[in-house]
Write a protein that holds these residues in place. Structure first.
Motif, short mmCIF file in Angstrom:
data_model
loop_
_atom_site.label_atom_id
_atom_site.label_comp_id
_atom_site.label_asym_id
_atom_site.label_seq_id
_atom_site.Cartn_x
_atom_site.Cartn_y
_atom_site.Cartn_z
N ALA A 62 0.83 -1.21 0.00
CA ALA A 62 0.00 0.00 0.00
C ALA A 62 0.87 1.26 0.00
N ARG A 63 1.93 1.22 0.79
CA ARG A 63 2.84 2.37 0.81
C ARG A 63 3.53 2.54 -0.54
N TRP A 64 3.98 1.42 -1.13
CA TRP A 64 4.64 1.51 -2.42
C TRP A 64 3.67 1.96 -3.51
N ALA A 69 1.66 5.83 -7.32
CA ALA A 69 0.54 6.61 -7.85
C ALA A 69 0.83 8.11 -7.77
N ARG A 70 1.48 8.54 -6.70
CA ARG A 70 1.83 9.95 -6.57
C ARG A 70 2.81 10.38 -7.68
N ARG A 71 3.79 9.51 -7.96
CA ARG A 71 4.76 9.86 -9.01
C ARG A 71 4.12 9.84 -10.39
N ILE A 92 -7.01 7.07 -2.15
CA ILE A 92 -7.92 6.03 -2.65
C ILE A 92 -7.14 4.78 -3.05
N VAL A 93 -6.01 4.96 -3.76
CA VAL A 93 -5.18 3.81 -4.16
C VAL A 93 -4.70 3.05 -2.93
N VAL A 97 -5.69 -0.98 -2.03
CA VAL A 97 -4.68 -2.03 -1.83
C VAL A 97 -4.85 -2.68 -0.46
N ILE A 98 -5.14 -1.92 0.55
CA ILE A 98 -5.33 -2.49 1.90
C ILE A 98 -6.56 -3.39 1.93
N ILE A 99 -7.63 -2.99 1.25
CA ILE A 99 -8.84 -3.83 1.22
C ILE A 99 -8.56 -5.16 0.54
N ILE A 100 -7.85 -5.12 -0.59
CA ILE A 100 -7.50 -6.37 -1.29
C ILE A 100 -6.64 -7.26 -0.40
N GLY A 101 -5.67 -6.69 0.27
CA GLY A 101 -4.82 -7.45 1.17
C GLY A 101 -5.59 -8.07 2.32
#
Length: 326
Positions: A62-64, A69-71, A92-93, A97-101
């Protein structure tokens, strides 16, 4: 009798053999159950370890993903010019990712996805009622992102709280006022309240109210204040400064000065015009009066004097005694 006695051990041996056989069978069943329980416990420990690893990897992913996404979004022209959209989409991204995990973690622990969907579908009404405030903040955040009443870096006033917009999250809007106080406002309150965008336009008007005496020349006072605004290099020429009588007060005449400046120059120019206007009126000999009070005697003046005289005398004596103690 002798024959019956000799046959007794054979009769007792059969029930004893049955008891021993039943005990052995039960022990074998207990051993099988214990072995199965140990296998299940070992599988659960393995699944729990794998689920913990997936959870940690989810946080890292999620952090990555938010950084990527920011870049990536920062390179697009539309998002690069508006930090509000960039921060909102990055968050949102991260949440997706956290929900999928978390779904992968639940699946590893033996919870079926179909069961999760069924439970969520059955409890959607209860969850919606319980989290209606939180969900309304998310919906309000999306609407604020679409309507765009303000952006990051602009100064707004919402419900009496004013400050510079620092960020717009899924749930809240964060402001920072002139004293560097952090102000957090729920998005639902922002959307439902009156929003005043103080820096939404390029220019802003300064309004300063001066008071002069009734005996002074009002045209001269207006001309003095207008000249103060015209010689200030921060004041815009178009529209030109304006002065006029805007009120007849109890002790003075109110003259209002209007001057247009750029947003960045508003605060300092207002202070400069207020000081320069006061000094210019003093140099022109125009009085800035203070409120006057008129003493009206009571109907029974003798009673007033009789009542007030002892009080004043006591006050004088008290002050004298205090000075004597010092």
């Amino acid at each position: 009798m002798l024959m019956n006695f000799l046959q007794t051990p054979a009769v007792l041996a059969e029930p004893l053999a049955q008891v021993v056989a039943a005990g052995e069978e039960r022990l074998s069943v207990d051993a099988a159950i214990l072995a199965k329980a140990m296998d299940l416990l070992g599988d659960f420990a393995v699944n729990l370890t794998v689920a913990a690893i997936i959870f940690v990897l989810t946080l890292v992913a999620a952090r990555w993903a938010s950084g990527a996404a920011r870049r990536i979004l920062g390179r697009t022209r539309l998002v690069r010019r508006d930090p509000t959209v960039l921060a909102f989409m990055v968050q949102i991204v991260r949440v997706v990712v956290i929900i999928i995990g978390m779904i992968a973690v639940l699946q590893r622990l033996g919870v079926q996805t179909t069961s999760i969907i069924a439970v969520l579908g059955a409890a959607s009404l209860a969850v919606g009622l319980a989290l209606q405030g939180t969900l309304s903040n998310v919906a309000a955040g999306v609407m604020l992102l679409i309507l765009r009443p303000y952006r990051v870096g602009e100064v707004i006033d919402v419900g009496g709280a004013s400050g510079t917009v620092q960020r717009l999250d899924l749930f809240t809007t964060q402001l920072s006022n002139a004293n560097n106080h952090k102000i957090v406002i729920p998005n639902s309150k922002v959307l439902s309240d009156v929003i005043i965008n103080l820096t939404g336009q390029r220019t802003r008007r300064i309004e300063i109210k001066f008071t002069v005496g009734y005996g002074d020349n009002l045209k001269d006072a207006c001309a003095v204040l207008a000249s103060v605004a015209k010689i200030n290099d921060k004041v815009l020429k178009d529209p030109p400064p304006w002065t006029g009588v805007t009120g007849l007060l109890d002790s003075a005449v109110q003259i209002t000065l209007h001057a247009w400046v750029n947003n960045a120059d508003w605060w300092q120019t207002q202070a400069d015009l207020m000081q320069a206007g006061k000094e210019a009126l003093d140099e022109a000999g125009i009085e800035i009066p203070f409120p006057h009070q008129v003493e009206v005697p009571a109907k029974d003046a003798r009673f007033a004097r009789v009542v007030m005289a002892p009080v004043q005398a006591d006050a004088v004596e008290g002050a004298a005694s205090d000075q004597g103690r010092e």
